[in-house]
Design a protein around this motif. Structure first.
Motif, PDB file in Angstrom:
ATOM      1  N   MET A  17       0.837  -1.203   0.000  1.00 14.16           N
ATOM      2  CA  MET A  17       0.000   0.000   0.000  1.00 14.16           C
ATOM      3  C   MET A  17       0.871   1.252   0.000  1.00 14.16           C
ATOM      4  SD  MET A  17      -3.095   0.941   2.556  1.00 14.16           S
ATOM      5  CE  MET A  17      -2.134   1.503   3.945  1.00 14.16           C
ATOM      6  N   LYS A  18       0.461   2.196  -0.807  1.00 13.45           N
ATOM      7  CA  LYS A  18       1.209   3.446  -0.872  1.00 13.45           C
ATOM      8  C   LYS A  18       0.891   4.346   0.314  1.00 13.45           C
ATOM      9  CE  LYS A  18       1.540   3.972  -5.863  1.00 13.45           C
ATOM     10  NZ  LYS A  18       2.990   3.784  -6.013  1.00 13.45           N
ATOM     11  N   THR A  19       1.915   5.048   0.777  1.00 10.39           N
ATOM     12  CA  THR A  19       1.693   6.052   1.806  1.00 10.39           C
ATOM     13  C   THR A  19       1.882   7.409   1.164  1.00 10.39           C
ATOM     14  OG1 THR A  19       2.639   4.552   3.404  1.00 10.39           O
ATOM     15  CG2 THR A  19       2.394   6.849   4.066  1.00 10.39           C
ATOM     16  N   ILE A  20       0.844   8.205   1.215  1.00  4.21           N
ATOM     17  CA  ILE A  20       0.935   9.522   0.617  1.00  4.21           C
ATOM     18  C   ILE A  20       0.811  10.572   1.706  1.00  4.21           C
ATOM     19  CG2 ILE A  20      -0.113  11.145  -1.008  1.00  4.21           C
ATOM     20  CD1 ILE A  20      -0.960   8.839  -2.688  1.00  4.21           C
ATOM     21  N   LYS A  21       1.816  11.429   1.792  1.00  5.60           N
ATOM     22  CA  LYS A  21       1.760  12.498   2.784  1.00  5.60           C
ATOM     23  C   LYS A  21       1.439  13.817   2.088  1.00  5.60           C
ATOM     24  CE  LYS A  21       5.187  10.403   5.800  1.00  5.60           C
ATOM     25  NZ  LYS A  21       6.604  10.475   6.211  1.00  5.60           N
ATOM     26  N   VAL A  22       0.504  14.540   2.661  1.00  7.79           N
ATOM     27  CA  VAL A  22       0.210  15.877   2.167  1.00  7.79           C
ATOM     28  C   VAL A  22       0.750  16.866   3.189  1.00  7.79           C
ATOM     29  CG1 VAL A  22      -1.583  17.506   1.499  1.00  7.79           C
ATOM     30  CG2 VAL A  22      -1.834  15.101   0.927  1.00  7.79           C
ATOM     31  N   LEU A  23       1.738  17.645   2.764  1.00  8.72           N
ATOM     32  CA  LEU A  23       2.384  18.577   3.669  1.00  8.72           C
ATOM     33  C   LEU A  23       1.779  19.961   3.522  1.00  8.72           C
ATOM     34  CD1 LEU A  23       4.350  16.206   3.560  1.00  8.72           C
ATOM     35  CD2 LEU A  23       6.227  17.804   3.377  1.00  8.72           C
ATOM     36  N   GLY A  24       1.407  20.558   4.649  1.00  7.81           N
ATOM     37  CA  GLY A  24       0.856  21.905   4.582  1.00  7.81           C
ATOM     38  C   GLY A  24       0.355  22.329   5.938  1.00  7.81           C
ATOM     39  N   SER A  25       0.188  23.644   6.099  1.00  6.79           N
ATOM     40  CA  SER A  25      -0.132  24.171   7.421  1.00  6.79           C
ATOM     41  C   SER A  25      -1.605  24.023   7.773  1.00  6.79           C
ATOM     42  CB  SER A  25       0.280  25.633   7.487  1.00  6.79           C
ATOM     43  OG  SER A  25      -0.309  26.318   6.413  1.00  6.79           O
ATOM     44  N   GLY A  26      -2.357  23.310   6.960  1.00  7.68           N
ATOM     45  CA  GLY A  26      -3.769  23.132   7.285  1.00  7.68           C
ATOM     46  C   GLY A  26      -4.666  24.142   6.590  1.00  7.68           C
ATOM     47  N   CYS A  27      -4.127  24.782   5.561  1.00  8.81           N
ATOM     48  CA  CYS A  27      -4.949  25.726   4.812  1.00  8.81           C
ATOM     49  C   CYS A  27      -5.930  24.949   3.923  1.00  8.81           C
ATOM     50  CB  CYS A  27      -4.063  26.619   3.941  1.00  8.81           C
ATOM     51  SG  CYS A  27      -2.983  25.697   2.860  1.00  8.81           S
ATOM     52  N   THR A  28      -6.892  25.639   3.351  1.00  9.13           N
ATOM     53  CA  THR A  28      -7.925  24.941   2.586  1.00  9.13           C
ATOM     54  C   THR A  28      -7.343  24.161   1.408  1.00  9.13           C
ATOM     55  OG1 THR A  28      -8.280  27.084   1.617  1.00  9.13           O
ATOM     56  CG2 THR A  28     -10.016  26.258   3.045  1.00  9.13           C
ATOM     57  N   LYS A  29      -6.325  24.739   0.783  1.00  6.98           N
ATOM     58  CA  LYS A  29      -5.750  24.059  -0.373  1.00  6.98           C
ATOM     59  C   LYS A  29      -5.161  22.712   0.011  1.00  6.98           C
ATOM     60  CE  LYS A  29      -4.156  27.823  -3.231  1.00  6.98           C
ATOM     61  NZ  LYS A  29      -2.964  28.371  -3.867  1.00  6.98           N
ATOM     62  N   CYS A  30      -4.548  22.666   1.213  1.00  2.64           N
ATOM     63  CA  CYS A  30      -3.944  21.407   1.641  1.00  2.64           C
ATOM     64  C   CYS A  30      -5.036  20.377   1.899  1.00  2.64           C
ATOM     65  CB  CYS A  30      -3.123  21.623   2.906  1.00  2.64           C
ATOM     66  SG  CYS A  30      -2.035  23.040   2.795  1.00  2.64           S
ATOM     67  N   GLN A  31      -6.133  20.835   2.513  1.00  2.00           N
ATOM     68  CA  GLN A  31      -7.223  19.895   2.781  1.00  2.00           C
ATOM     69  C   GLN A  31      -7.832  19.386   1.484  1.00  2.00           C
ATOM     70  OE1 GLN A  31      -9.618  22.133   5.489  1.00  2.00           O
ATOM     71  NE2 GLN A  31      -8.106  21.859   7.105  1.00  2.00           N
ATOM     72  N   LYS A  32      -8.004  20.318   0.541  1.00  2.00           N
ATOM     73  CA  LYS A  32      -8.561  19.902  -0.749  1.00  2.00           C
ATOM     74  C   LYS A  32      -7.667  18.876  -1.417  1.00  2.00           C
ATOM     75  CE  LYS A  32     -11.271  23.887  -2.172  1.00  2.00           C
ATOM     76  NZ  LYS A  32     -11.056  25.203  -2.779  1.00  2.00           N
ATOM     77  N   THR A  33      -6.350  19.105  -1.326  1.00  2.00           N
ATOM     78  CA  THR A  33      -5.410  18.177  -1.947  1.00  2.00           C
ATOM     79  C   THR A  33      -5.555  16.789  -1.342  1.00  2.00           C
ATOM     80  OG1 THR A  33      -3.887  20.008  -2.276  1.00  2.00           O
ATOM     81  CG2 THR A  33      -2.969  17.800  -2.447  1.00  2.00           C
ATOM     82  N   ALA A  34      -5.608  16.716  -0.012  1.00  5.75           N
ATOM     83  CA  ALA A  34      -5.719  15.422   0.663  1.00  5.75           C
ATOM     84  C   ALA A  34      -7.030  14.740   0.283  1.00  5.75           C
ATOM     85  CB  ALA A  34      -5.620  15.608   2.170  1.00  5.75           C
ATOM     86  N   GLU A  35      -8.105  15.506   0.295  1.00  4.44           N
ATOM     87  CA  GLU A  35      -9.415  14.938  -0.065  1.00  4.44           C
ATOM     88  C   GLU A  35      -9.401  14.405  -1.490  1.00  4.44           C
ATOM     89  OE1 GLU A  35     -12.238  18.056   0.527  1.00  4.44           O
ATOM     90  OE2 GLU A  35     -11.830  18.080   2.682  1.00  4.44           O
ATOM     91  N   MET A  36      -8.807  15.196  -2.371  1.00  7.84           N
ATOM     92  CA  MET A  36      -8.795  14.834  -3.777  1.00  7.84           C
ATOM     93  C   MET A  36      -8.041  13.520  -3.997  1.00  7.84           C
ATOM     94  SD  MET A  36      -6.855  17.049  -6.583  1.00  7.84           S
ATOM     95  CE  MET A  36      -6.582  16.477  -8.242  1.00  7.84           C
ATOM     96  N   ILE A  37      -6.892  13.379  -3.332  1.00  8.29           N
ATOM     97  CA  ILE A  37      -6.103  12.163  -3.504  1.00  8.29           C
ATOM     98  C   ILE A  37      -6.888  10.964  -2.967  1.00  8.29           C
ATOM     99  CG2 ILE A  37      -4.000  10.959  -2.794  1.00  8.29           C
ATOM    100  CD1 ILE A  37      -2.617  13.709  -2.786  1.00  8.29           C
ATOM    101  N   SER A  38      -7.499  11.106  -1.801  1.00  9.95           N
ATOM    102  CA  SER A  38      -8.286  10.004  -1.234  1.00  9.95           C
ATOM    103  C   SER A  38      -9.420   9.625  -2.188  1.00  9.95           C
ATOM    104  CB  SER A  38      -8.893  10.397   0.110  1.00  9.95           C
ATOM    105  OG  SER A  38      -7.895  10.838   0.981  1.00  9.95           O
TER     106      SER A  38
END
Lengths: 79, 330
Positions: free
Chosen positions: A1-22
């Protein structure tokens, strides 16, 4: 299984990125674990200066924006 | 060329809606329609063109440029890059650490971080279209000046000693040799894709601020009597400048929301320096930003930085109140 880390200070763009990948992973039925990383010291270790950044299996793939769908698909498929 | 927006507002407000230019509502609405349409059109064109030009420039290459530079040159370059490189304020911490761990002095990094929110293409479009090119030049000059002098001061007081331990350690152990940025040559299609992404990204972020800002400006324009500020907060009251700076801090906004308000404040007789000070403090000194910086700086340095900004903006206000009227008499 791949582990994908989304790095960011918790701004909306970072959340969107994580959601999008999931979401894309779920659509293609690929199992991944998406982890959000907010610790600035960790970002420094990866040499990330603009967020959101994406690390796939410990390799920095992208930084500075919400990635394009095609890129995410490519990361997920790549062995 | 820009008259088309006046004509459009004439048509919409006076002809279609049948409001009279003599009424407060008609006046305010005309102002709102003219300014928002003009600003939106200019933003789309400018953001796209500028993004096209700087498509191959990124924060890594800025860092490579700044590493090992002579200090004085470094402050100007830091502030200059801050002005032309857009970055989201949520990236300021990783950027700070990235610069620091490459051995770039804290002052030069702060020149970049102070100038960046003050000057960008959106601010320039707004200032240029609302307040004219003279004011825009002054604003840009002052923004870079604050960045350069602020950075210089922070290095003089040895700000690197007041970082959080892990950041201080990264600075002390910095290896300058391993920061190389690969500059990729982009073809036209890639540049267009980048510019399109930037346009969508920036525009979707700022359009509501333009509406809010111009809306407030329009309300001031239509409903506050001419010269009201002149009577109440005019030149004579020296305290009006620090008061404006203090007022600007909790009113956190970005340049997009504040600049349209500035236009109205100035036309209603608020002195130029006071307006400039208010605007800069609203844009550059914000609590959320300071809370973020706490991750890499100790309280002492944060307090110093905060006072430095308050002092700088107040000084800017006083100076421009002194000379502003001579300068802007058009």
């Amino acid at each position: 299984m791949k582990t994908i880390k989304v790095l960011g200070s918790g701004c909306t763009k970072c959340q969107k990125t994580a959601e999008m990948i999931s979401r894309i992973a779920a659509e293609s039925a690929i199992e991944v674990s998406v982890i959000k990383v907010t610790d600035p010291a960790v970002m420094m270790e990866y040499g990330v200066m603009s967020t959101p950044a994406v690390v796939v299996d410990e390799q920095l793939m992208h930084s500075g924006s919400i990635p394009h769908r095609a890129d995410v698909e490519a990361w997920l498929v790549k062995a | 060329m820009l008259e088309i927006f006046t004509l459009f507002a004439d048509w919409l407000v006076y002809d279609l809606l049948g409001l009279s230019a003599a009424t407060k509502l008609g006046d305010a609405l005309h102002f709102f329609v003219e300014d928002t349409t003009k600003i939106f059109a200019l933003l789309v064109v400018m953001i796209y063109l500028i993004a096209l030009l700087r498509a191959s420039m990124n924060i890594e290459s800025v860092r490579a440029w700044l590493v090992g530079k002579n200090r004085i040159l470094g402050y100007f370059m830091g502030a200059g890059f801050g002005a032309v490189t857009p970055f989201c304020s949520c990236s300021s911490i990783p950027l700070f650490l990235g610069f620091t761990s490459a051995g770039i002095p804290v002052g030069i990094t702060m020149s970049f971080l102070l100038t960046s929110p003050l000057i960008n293409e959106v601010a320039i479009v707004l200032l240029g279209s609302l307040l004219g090119w003279k004011f825009t030049l002054i604003y840009v000059g002052v923004g870079i000046g604050v960045g350069v002098l602020g950075g210089l001061f922070l290095d003089l007081i040895r700000a690197e000693k007041m970082l959080q331990p892990f950041a201080a350690k990264a600075y002390a152990e910095a290896k300058q040799a391993d920061v190389k940025a690969e500059v990729r040559r982009l073809n036209m299609a890639e540049r267009h894709q980048f510019a399109k992404d930037e346009l969508i990204d920036i525009f979707s972020r700022v359009w509501k601020w333009v509406i809010v800002g111009v809306g407030l400006g329009a309300a001031l324009h239509g409903f506050v009597p001419e010269g009201w500020f002149e009577q109440h907060l005019g030149q004579g009251q020296w305290w009006s400048v620090p008061a404006a700076v203090l007022l600007g801090i909790p009113l956190y906004s970005n340049a997009t929301g504040v600049i349209p308000v500035m236009e109205s404040l100035i036309t209603k007789g608020l002195p130029v320096g006071t307006t400039l000070a208010f605007c800069m403090s609203t844009v550059a000194a914000s609590f959320p930003e300071f809370i973020l910086l706490k991750q890499v700086m100790q309280w002492k340095l944060l307090v110093i930085l905060f006072c430095l900004l308050l002092f700088a903006f107040t000084l800017v206000g006083w100076i421009f109140n002194g000379i502003g009227l001579l300068f802007l008499a058009t």
